[in-house]
Design an enzyme around this catalytic site. Structure first.
Site, mmCIF file in Angstrom:
data_model
loop_
_atom_site.group_PDB
_atom_site.id
_atom_site.type_symbol
_atom_site.label_atom_id
_atom_site.label_comp_id
_atom_site.label_asym_id
_atom_site.label_seq_id
_atom_site.Cartn_x
_atom_site.Cartn_y
_atom_site.Cartn_z
ATOM 1 N N ASP A 5 20.783 -10.491 22.827
ATOM 2 C CA ASP A 5 21.403 -10.846 24.103
ATOM 3 C C ASP A 5 20.608 -11.952 24.796
ATOM 4 O O ASP A 5 21.141 -12.667 25.645
ATOM 5 C CB ASP A 5 21.544 -9.627 24.997
ATOM 6 N N CYS A 56 11.366 -6.583 28.935
ATOM 7 C CA CYS A 56 10.208 -7.408 28.693
ATOM 8 C C CYS A 56 9.459 -7.692 29.979
ATOM 9 O O CYS A 56 9.781 -7.165 31.038
ATOM 10 C CB CYS A 56 10.646 -8.727 28.048
#
Length: 590
Positions: free
Chosen positions: A99, A2
């Site tokens: 996660d 990201c």
């Protein structure tokens, strides 16, 4: 995988800065095309671009704890997240299968100690709304980036340096960083950003920020060599740990591919993936006429990848295809490359990374890469050359030669940076007094500077296309073992990566297992096109580079029709990169 962006200020006026942070987020939209998020209170504004690998429906960021005390923005993959989730289940009511939430829970329950439990690549920031404190951390090798800027009582951060540019009035070049780039490109762009005023959170470090200021400290342990283990024991353990690392790298809700050169590192990953029951799509770069090039003239590209890749994929039963860029688009590609790489493109091979990532992104969100193998397993030929490792200057002379700097900027530039790197290794506890000491000192530089540049390039070019680069050789368990292998074994019988080659026995074809190290290819037919592009820059925009480069000398070399040698081609490439980078990012140059 990201993109992060955010701002922290302790005067209570953070909400007034939301638009600036949104502009920072938009500048990094390529890092996370699947979703965007924003959160703020009186003291912090946090933004996020998401590339969803797990639980796409949930897991949006910024992510808040149930009691709203902690807010997380995170970039990376924690490969042992399932085990950590089980350990945390008694303390945390999980709402997603990501996660990301494991990172948030781990910090809330274990605090800073969570970092040593993570096996993966990561950069994240947690904002504590109760204490108005920020905590940020970066993985031990620096696979995932984190850059920050302090100005006027504000702390700003992002995944990429260019993500901070919307928060700056007029970006200026960091002259020391640019000089290092021109003299020693493969060591550049990682100790400090190319933009003045910015800083990187160093690999393996954490950051704390509160009303009293910013504090940095190292969290990652240093591991020493273990002379007790035998070569056979090391090879077996390395094979087992790499196999586990590859299995972990395949964990995703989306297909995971592989950049496949037909070299030892990427083929070993492919063979271990196949043994795990996976058939990752493999992509190999192939340039026109590459099979006819005389590789005896090359500095670091030792052979043509394509026949090795074709043979290895056939033997292992892996699907593979060639990526064949068009040479006619070079001028556009050079400009695109400079726009993507805010640390400035260091070598022509980044064009290959760009083309591979663009091709893979049309149908994949993640690829495994062989990065970090050479740098953590003694994989470079010059480590076997007593003269090359006797002083860092000799490595610079071999790989960069004359940087074409403007007269008066640096006296003896190669010797200058050779001394800089020598002092860095000494400060880290190494010496240049004995052959063994020089070898370890050089390997330390390779790991702490060269590797960081490679990892930066891998992240920046893949994420430019919304593609995650997974690095099995950066797996914590693999790194722990690699760090214990003494150079006497790693370079046994005068062969680089000797233990890794032994660990690969039976897992890949012998021709590949014994293949000499060869760098990612570059288009050997680009020399004249590069020279022509420099001519155009000198004719239309020479003032942009004249403060750093010897423009009259460049003009003479461009007018001279004799063939460019490899060092001169590199100068032409970096001249193009510097001019495009300055123009695209609006950087004030000397």
């Amino acid at each position: 995988m990201c993109g992060l962006a955010g701002l922290i200020r302790h005067d209570g006026h953070a909400p007034a800065q939301v638009e600036r942070v949104l502009a920072m987020r938009e500048r990094q939209r390529h890092r996370g095309p699947d979703d965007q998020g924003l959160w703020h209170d009186h003291y912090a504004v946090l933004a996020h671009n998401r590339l969803a690998m797990l639980d796409a429906e949930h897991g949006a960021q910024p992510m808040c704890s149930a009691d709203h005390r902690y807010v997380l923005v995170y970039n990376g993959e924690i490969y042992n997240y399932a085990e950590l989730r089980r350990d945390l289940a008694a303390y945390w009511p999980f709402r997603t299968n990501t996660d990301t939430e494991v990172v948030l829970a781990a910090y809330a329950v274990w605090g800073e100690a969570c970092l040593r439990r993570f096996n993966g690549m990561f950069a994240f920031l947690v904002w504590d709304t109760h204490r108005q404190q920020a905590f940020a951390a970066r993985d031990r090798l620096g696979v995932k980036p984190f850059v920050y800027l302090q100005q006027g009582g504000e702390f700003l951060f992002a995944s990429e340096a260019k993500g901070l540019l919307p928060a700056m009035q007029a970006p200026r070049a960091n002259i020391e960083a640019l000089l290092e780039y021109l003299v020693a490109p493969f060591f550049s762009g990682v100790a400090q950003p190319m933009f003045d005023g910015m800083a990187y959170l160093p690999p393996g470090h954490l950051l704390r920020l509160d009303r009293h200021g910013l504090r940095l400290s190292r969290w990652s342990p240093e591991i020493t060599e273990n002379l007790a283990a035998t070569a056979d024991d090391i090879a077996r353990a390395l094979r087992d740990r790499l196999a586990a690392a590859v299995r972990r790298s395949l964990i995703a809700d989306v297909p995971v591919g592989l950049f496949f050169s037909g070299g030892l590192d990427s083929t070993l990953i492919g063979g271990l993936a196949r043994a795990a029951g996976a058939t990752p799509p493999c992509l190999t770069i192939r340039f026109e006429g590459h099979d006819r090039y005389d590789y005896a003239r090359s500095l670091i590209v030792a052979s043509d990848d394509q026949p090795f890749a074709e043979h290895a994929a056939s033997k292992l039963g892996l699907p593979r295809e060639d990526v064949t860029p068009s040479r006619s688009a070079l001028a556009h590609d050079l400009s695109r490359l400079a726009a993507q790489n805010d640390a400035l493109p260091a070598w022509e091979q980044e064009l290959a990374q760009h083309h591979l990532a663009r091709a893979a992104s049309t149908r994949l969100k993640a690829v495994m890469v062989g990065d970090a193998a050479d740098e953590t397993h003694y994989g470079y030929h010059f480590l076997l050359d007593p003269h090359a490792i006797s002083d860092p200057t000799h490595i610079l002379q071999r790989l960069t030669a004359d940087p074409y700097l403007r007269h008066g900027l640096l006296e003896q530039p190669l010797q200058h940076y050779g001394n800089v790197y020598r002092k860095l290794a000494i400060a880290a506890g190494h010496d240049w007094d004995t052959p063994a000491g020089r070898l370890r000192a050089t390997q330390w530089l390779v790991r702490h500077r060269w590797l960081q540049r490679l990892l930066h390039n891998g992240d920046i070019h893949c994420m430019a296309h919304g593609l995650e680069a997974r690095v099995p050789f950066s797996d914590t368990e693999v790194l722990d073992l690699a760090a214990t292998i003494p150079p006497e074994l790693a370079l046994r019988d005068g062969v680089e990566k000797a233990m890794l080659r032994e660990a690969s026995r039976g897992a890949l074809p012998e021709a590949v297992r014994l293949r000499r190290k060869s760098a990612l290819p570059k288009d050997q037919g680009n020399g004249e096109l590069l020279r022509q592009h420099v001519r155009e820059i000198l004719a239309t925009d020479a003032g942009r580079i004249a403060g750093l480069l010897d423009v009259p000398r460049l003009q003479r070399r461009c007018a001279d029709p004799s063939p460019l040698n490899e060092h001169e081609r590199a100068v032409m490439f970096r001249t193009c990169a510097l001019a495009h980078w300055s123009r695209i990012h609006g950087v004030s140059m000397p």
